[in-house]
Design a protein around this motif. Structure first.
Motif, mmCIF file in Angstrom:
data_model
loop_
_atom_site.group_PDB
_atom_site.id
_atom_site.type_symbol
_atom_site.label_atom_id
_atom_site.label_comp_id
_atom_site.label_asym_id
_atom_site.label_seq_id
_atom_site.Cartn_x
_atom_site.Cartn_y
_atom_site.Cartn_z
ATOM 1 N N ASP A 48 0.841 -1.191 0.000
ATOM 2 C CA ASP A 48 0.000 0.000 0.000
ATOM 3 C C ASP A 48 0.880 1.246 0.000
ATOM 4 N N GLU A 49 0.532 2.206 -0.861
ATOM 5 C CA GLU A 49 1.325 3.435 -0.953
ATOM 6 C C GLU A 49 1.409 4.178 0.380
ATOM 7 N N ALA A 50 0.398 4.027 1.211
ATOM 8 C CA ALA A 50 0.395 4.737 2.499
ATOM 9 C C ALA A 50 1.536 4.272 3.405
ATOM 10 N N LEU A 51 2.097 3.095 3.141
ATOM 11 C CA LEU A 51 3.183 2.561 3.964
ATOM 12 C C LEU A 51 4.554 2.996 3.476
ATOM 13 N N LEU A 52 4.597 3.667 2.340
ATOM 14 C CA LEU A 52 5.862 4.033 1.723
ATOM 15 C C LEU A 52 6.255 5.462 2.082
ATOM 16 N N GLY A 53 7.511 5.794 1.817
ATOM 17 C CA GLY A 53 7.987 7.144 2.095
ATOM 18 C C GLY A 53 7.687 8.085 0.953
ATOM 19 N N GLY A 54 8.123 9.312 1.103
ATOM 20 C CA GLY A 54 7.915 10.307 0.061
ATOM 21 C C GLY A 54 8.787 10.041 -1.149
ATOM 22 N N LEU A 55 8.373 10.582 -2.274
ATOM 23 C CA LEU A 55 9.088 10.414 -3.530
ATOM 24 C C LEU A 55 10.399 11.196 -3.488
ATOM 25 N N ARG A 56 11.512 10.526 -3.759
ATOM 26 C CA ARG A 56 12.827 11.179 -3.739
ATOM 27 C C ARG A 56 13.214 11.578 -5.159
ATOM 28 N N LEU A 57 12.451 12.495 -5.721
ATOM 29 C CA LEU A 57 12.699 12.998 -7.067
ATOM 30 C C LEU A 57 12.361 14.486 -7.094
ATOM 31 N N GLY A 58 13.055 15.220 -7.925
ATOM 32 C CA GLY A 58 12.744 16.629 -8.105
ATOM 33 C C GLY A 58 13.643 17.553 -7.311
ATOM 34 N N GLY A 59 13.721 18.790 -7.759
ATOM 35 C CA GLY A 59 14.543 19.798 -7.111
ATOM 36 C C GLY A 59 14.692 21.061 -7.932
ATOM 37 N N TRP A 60 14.443 20.953 -9.243
ATOM 38 C CA TRP A 60 14.619 22.116 -10.112
ATOM 39 C C TRP A 60 13.578 23.200 -9.843
ATOM 40 N N VAL A 61 12.354 22.816 -9.547
ATOM 41 C CA VAL A 61 11.313 23.812 -9.282
ATOM 42 C C VAL A 61 11.672 24.643 -8.061
ATOM 43 N N ALA A 62 12.143 23.974 -7.008
ATOM 44 C CA ALA A 62 12.531 24.702 -5.804
ATOM 45 C C ALA A 62 13.662 25.676 -6.093
ATOM 46 N N LEU A 63 14.597 25.269 -6.940
ATOM 47 C CA LEU A 63 15.709 26.159 -7.280
ATOM 48 C C LEU A 63 15.237 27.328 -8.130
ATOM 49 N N ALA A 64 14.353 27.058 -9.085
ATOM 50 C CA ALA A 64 13.862 28.119 -9.964
ATOM 51 C C ALA A 64 13.036 29.143 -9.200
ATOM 52 N N ASN A 65 12.316 28.673 -8.173
ATOM 53 C CA ASN A 65 11.443 29.569 -7.407
ATOM 54 C C ASN A 65 12.104 30.093 -6.139
ATOM 55 N N GLY A 66 13.353 29.699 -5.910
ATOM 56 C CA GLY A 66 14.003 30.016 -4.644
ATOM 57 C C GLY A 66 14.179 31.500 -4.410
ATOM 58 N N ALA A 67 13.882 31.917 -3.199
ATOM 59 C CA ALA A 67 14.122 33.303 -2.804
ATOM 60 C C ALA A 67 15.554 33.419 -2.304
ATOM 61 N N ALA A 68 15.919 34.610 -1.897
ATOM 62 C CA ALA A 68 17.262 34.811 -1.363
ATOM 63 C C ALA A 68 17.476 33.893 -0.172
ATOM 64 N N GLY A 69 18.697 33.386 -0.043
ATOM 65 C CA GLY A 69 18.974 32.497 1.072
ATOM 66 C C GLY A 69 19.523 31.181 0.592
ATOM 67 N N ILE A 70 19.049 30.103 1.213
ATOM 68 C CA ILE A 70 19.669 28.803 0.973
ATOM 69 C C ILE A 70 19.549 28.347 -0.470
ATOM 70 N N GLU A 71 18.382 28.561 -1.119
ATOM 71 C CA GLU A 71 18.228 28.085 -2.486
ATOM 72 C C GLU A 71 19.186 28.823 -3.427
ATOM 73 N N ASN A 72 19.421 30.104 -3.182
ATOM 74 C CA ASN A 72 20.374 30.830 -4.013
ATOM 75 C C ASN A 72 21.782 30.279 -3.834
ATOM 76 N N ALA A 73 22.142 29.952 -2.609
ATOM 77 C CA ALA A 73 23.461 29.381 -2.352
ATOM 78 C C ALA A 73 23.598 28.019 -3.026
ATOM 79 N N VAL A 74 22.528 27.228 -2.946
ATOM 80 C CA VAL A 74 22.544 25.910 -3.590
ATOM 81 C C VAL A 74 22.630 26.066 -5.100
ATOM 82 N N ALA A 75 21.879 27.022 -5.648
ATOM 83 C CA ALA A 75 21.896 27.254 -7.090
ATOM 84 C C ALA A 75 23.290 27.612 -7.577
ATOM 85 N N LYS A 76 24.025 28.394 -6.793
ATOM 86 C CA LYS A 76 25.384 28.762 -7.187
ATOM 87 C C LYS A 76 26.297 27.546 -7.224
ATOM 88 N N ARG A 77 26.100 26.630 -6.267
ATOM 89 C CA ARG A 77 26.911 25.409 -6.268
ATOM 90 C C ARG A 77 26.580 24.549 -7.486
#
Length: 301
Positions: free
Chosen positions: A130-159
């Motif tokens: 059953d999907e309810a017994l499984l963890g979250g999907l470990r995929l994705g990250g570009w949307v968070a970087l594209a929408n990132g405000a100043a701070g950690i996402e900007n630092a990550v984007a530079k890396r």
């Protein structure tokens, strides 16, 4: 491992452990050992403390749930028993007298593994968990970087910019692929979710897939795509293999592109977000695999 924990595991094994050999490799904190018993038997034990490695202990608890529900026909080690005292969590598996695939990949071993993965997809569709017994999907990250405000996402984007100038120039395209990926990932198959050479064991006759805490339910081709993305690290071109493999050869190109975008986004954002205490071997592995997925995606587009 505390003596009382070891004693509890021995009670589950039904015999005293007379020898334990730690296994090299891997990226999780905690115990990973082949054990020999006074009774003459053997097993594989992995364990972690929720006090010193809470994430690993949580993964172990989830893997207990998943492993107990895998059909016997799945080529995965059989879970013999599990120990959980609220702090220490241990899984006791049958020992697989095998080895990891050679790296760089040997073509004959890769073909064996791809055939086994095809069988696993057939067996695990529809998902027995059953999907309810499984963890979250470990995929994705570009949307968070594209929408990132100043701070950690900007630092990550530079890396990430330093790791892949191409990704920096195509961030909006990668984010758009991620945002529209849901139909390409949808399916009824229980997927391994972490299918790399270090989670595969080969014996003379069989291929075993080990370590299932990151399983999720989705399209049957997803594990094959992420595995094929890694073969470029061995000097192979993944595209001809995907063109001929039964799980990928008839797909709409967007279905593969979406997986590669989601996969590379997760790995590179995770690696670029890692703090100074992170395991550098793990970070380097994530960077290598993330860039491999990104190169294949770039070549496809």
């Amino acid at each position: 491992m505390p003596e009382e924990v070891a004693a509890g595991i021995e009670r589950l094994l039904g015999s005293r452990v007379v020898d334990a050999v730690s296994q090299p490799g891997g990226f999780s904190e905690g115990v990973a050992a082949r054990v020999r018993l006074a009774s003459g038997g053997c097993a594989f034990v992995k364990a972690a403390s929720a006090l010193t490695a809470p994430a690993v202990a949580a993964f172990h608890r989830r893997e207990i749930v998943i492993s107990r529900r895998l059909p016997r026909t799945v080529p995965a080690p059989r879970l013999l028993d599990a120990y959980d005292d609220g702090v220490w969590v241990a899984l006791i598996f049958e020992e697989i007298p095998g080895r990891l695939p050679a790296q760089p990949w040997r073509r004959d071993e890769l073909e064996r593994v791809l055939a086994a993965v095809t069988d696993v997809v057939r067996i695990l569709t529809p998902s027995p968990v059953d999907e309810a017994l499984l963890g979250g999907l470990r995929l994705g990250g570009w949307v968070a970087l594209a929408n990132g405000a100043a701070g950690i996402e900007n630092a990550v984007a530079k890396r990430i910019d330093a790791l892949s100038p191409w990704a920096a120039c195509h961030l909006d395209e990668l984010a758009a692929l991620e945002e529209s990926a849901a139909p390409a990932l949808a399916g009824r198959t229980l997927l391994h979710g972490d299918l790399y050479p270090f989670n595969i064991m080969l014996t003379a006759e069989r291929v075993f897939v080990v370590d299932w805490p990151h399983a999720w339910v989705g399209a049957g081709h997803c594990d094959v795509v992420t595995l094929l993305a890694s073969v470029s690290l061995s000097g192979m071109d993944p595209q001809p293999i995907a063109d001929s493999h039964p799980l990928t050869r008839g797909l709409d190109p967007v279905q593969i592109d979406a997986v590669l975008a989601m996969h590379s986004g997760f790995l590179l954002r995770s690696a670029a977000s890692a703090g100074p205490q992170a395991d550098r071997n793990l970070v380097n592995m994530m960077v290598a695999l993330g860039l491999a997925s990104l190169r294949w995606l770039r070549d496809r587009r």
